[in-house]
Write a protein that holds these residues in place. Structure first.
Motif, PDB file in Angstrom:
ATOM      1  N   TRP A  21      -1.959  -1.022   7.485  1.00 43.10           N
ATOM      2  CA  TRP A  21      -2.191  -1.838   5.745  1.00 43.10           C
ATOM      3  C   TRP A  21      -1.340  -1.428   4.823  1.00 43.10           C
ATOM      4  O   TRP A  21      -0.913  -0.617   4.708  1.00 43.10           O
ATOM      5  CB  TRP A  21      -3.660  -1.293   5.605  1.00 43.10           C
ATOM      6  CG  TRP A  21      -5.440  -1.779   6.582  1.00 43.10           C
ATOM      7  CD1 TRP A  21      -5.238  -1.881   7.597  1.00 43.10           C
ATOM      8  CD2 TRP A  21      -5.862  -2.975   6.040  1.00 43.10           C
ATOM      9  NE1 TRP A  21      -6.050  -1.988   8.107  1.00 43.10           N
ATOM     10  CE2 TRP A  21      -6.431  -2.957   6.767  1.00 43.10           C
ATOM     11  CE3 TRP A  21      -6.058  -3.274   4.347  1.00 43.10           C
ATOM     12  CZ2 TRP A  21      -7.757  -3.548   6.915  1.00 43.10           C
ATOM     13  CZ3 TRP A  21      -7.256  -4.064   4.667  1.00 43.10           C
ATOM     14  CH2 TRP A  21      -8.369  -4.277   5.642  1.00 43.10           C
ATOM     15  N   ARG A  74      -2.188  -6.943   5.811  1.00 40.07           N
ATOM     16  CA  ARG A  74      -3.075  -5.727   7.028  1.00 40.07           C
ATOM     17  C   ARG A  74      -2.015  -6.229   8.220  1.00 40.07           C
ATOM     18  O   ARG A  74      -1.329  -7.742   8.628  1.00 40.07           O
ATOM     19  CB  ARG A  74      -4.759  -6.274   7.349  1.00 40.07           C
ATOM     20  CG  ARG A  74      -4.582  -5.189   8.749  1.00 40.07           C
ATOM     21  CD  ARG A  74      -6.310  -5.394   8.850  1.00 40.07           C
ATOM     22  NE  ARG A  74      -6.886  -6.893   9.146  1.00 40.07           N
ATOM     23  CZ  ARG A  74      -7.741  -7.478   8.941  1.00 40.07           C
ATOM     24  NH1 ARG A  74      -7.711  -6.901   7.536  1.00 40.07           N
ATOM     25  NH2 ARG A  74      -7.938  -8.710   8.933  1.00 40.07           N
ATOM     26  N   ASP A 119     -13.152  -9.237   6.479  1.00 40.98           N
ATOM     27  CA  ASP A 119     -12.383  -9.496   5.114  1.00 40.98           C
ATOM     28  C   ASP A 119     -13.151 -10.349   3.997  1.00 40.98           C
ATOM     29  O   ASP A 119     -13.143 -10.692   3.143  1.00 40.98           O
ATOM     30  CB  ASP A 119     -11.469 -10.126   5.032  1.00 40.98           C
ATOM     31  CG  ASP A 119     -10.576  -8.897   6.531  1.00 40.98           C
ATOM     32  OD1 ASP A 119     -10.366  -8.090   5.621  1.00 40.98           O
ATOM     33  OD2 ASP A 119     -10.869  -9.931   7.797  1.00 40.98           O
TER      34      ASP A 119
END
Length: 216
Positions: free
Chosen positions: A15, A26, A82
């Motif tokens: 990341w 990412r 996410d």
């Protein structure tokens, strides 16, 4: 601003925090971009906008928290896919007397095994502690106990596997070990370029043998 790897991720994705452009990338471990959080060059406070985000930490189940940031005044929570869940925090109503859940430069975030969230409130010289749903629990000053009016700035912090909190203080150029109640256990460091001295330590990590690494 930060390069991080989720310690619970068997694929060891990398990341990258680009605070200047308000995005978080990412990558696979060999450098393929697989996901972007935020909008390139767009400042904001939303499910997919940030204001100079600074850091991240993860629960073992993949839930993660982002400190947002130099411009932002919040912590944002996402699930393992996410998906934005919630955020909390805001600017101080009284800059001379900031209260709980009020931030000035949310510079780092770290989570404990009991699912508490420790947040470096850099501009206010303190660490604030919350439960995983943003409920304020307590906070403590990072100024030295021997000099409580000294202007500390916690630049980065981590919680090691043995559940101690380590802080690198970019203003005082020292590394401090705390227990998870905020009790200072010991510290070392001074300003300079010699071994054992620091100049704006900005990131901490540790390896499998328990060695500390500091990026200045």
């Amino acid at each position: 601003h930060k390069i991080k790897i989720n310690p619970h991720d068997p694929l060891k994705h990398v990341w990258i925090f680009d605070d200047q452009l308000h995005v978080i990338y990412r990558f696979t471990h060999d450098g393929k971009l697989v996901h972007t959080l935020g909008q390139l060059g767009v400042r904001g406070r939303g499910p997919n906008t940030f204001d100079r985000p600074t850091n991240i930490d993860w629960f073992p189940d993949g839930t993660y928290f982002i400190s947002d940031g130099y411009g932002g005044t919040r912590v944002a929570k996402f699930d393992k896919n996410d998906k934005f869940i919630m955020d909390w925090g805001g600017p101080p109503k009284d800059a001379a007397n900031p209260g709980p859940n009020e931030f000035n430069t949310v510079h780092s975030v770290a989570v404990s095994k009991d699912r508490r969230v420790f947040v470096a409130d850099r501009g206010h010289s303190r660490i604030q502690v919350f439960d995983e749903n943003g409920k304020f629990l307590f906070m403590f000053s990072t100024n030295p106990a021997s000099s409580p009016t000294t202007r500390s700035q916690p630049y980065d912090h981590i919680i090691t596997d043995d559940q101690f909190l380590w802080v690198v203080d970019g203003m005082l150029n020292r590394v401090v070990k705390y227990d998870l109640t905020g009790k200072e256990l010991f510290s070392w460091g001074s300003t300079g370029g010699q071994p054992g001295q620091l100049n704006g330590g900005h990131q901490l990590t540790f390896d499998q043998e328990g060695n500390l690494y500091i990026a200045e």
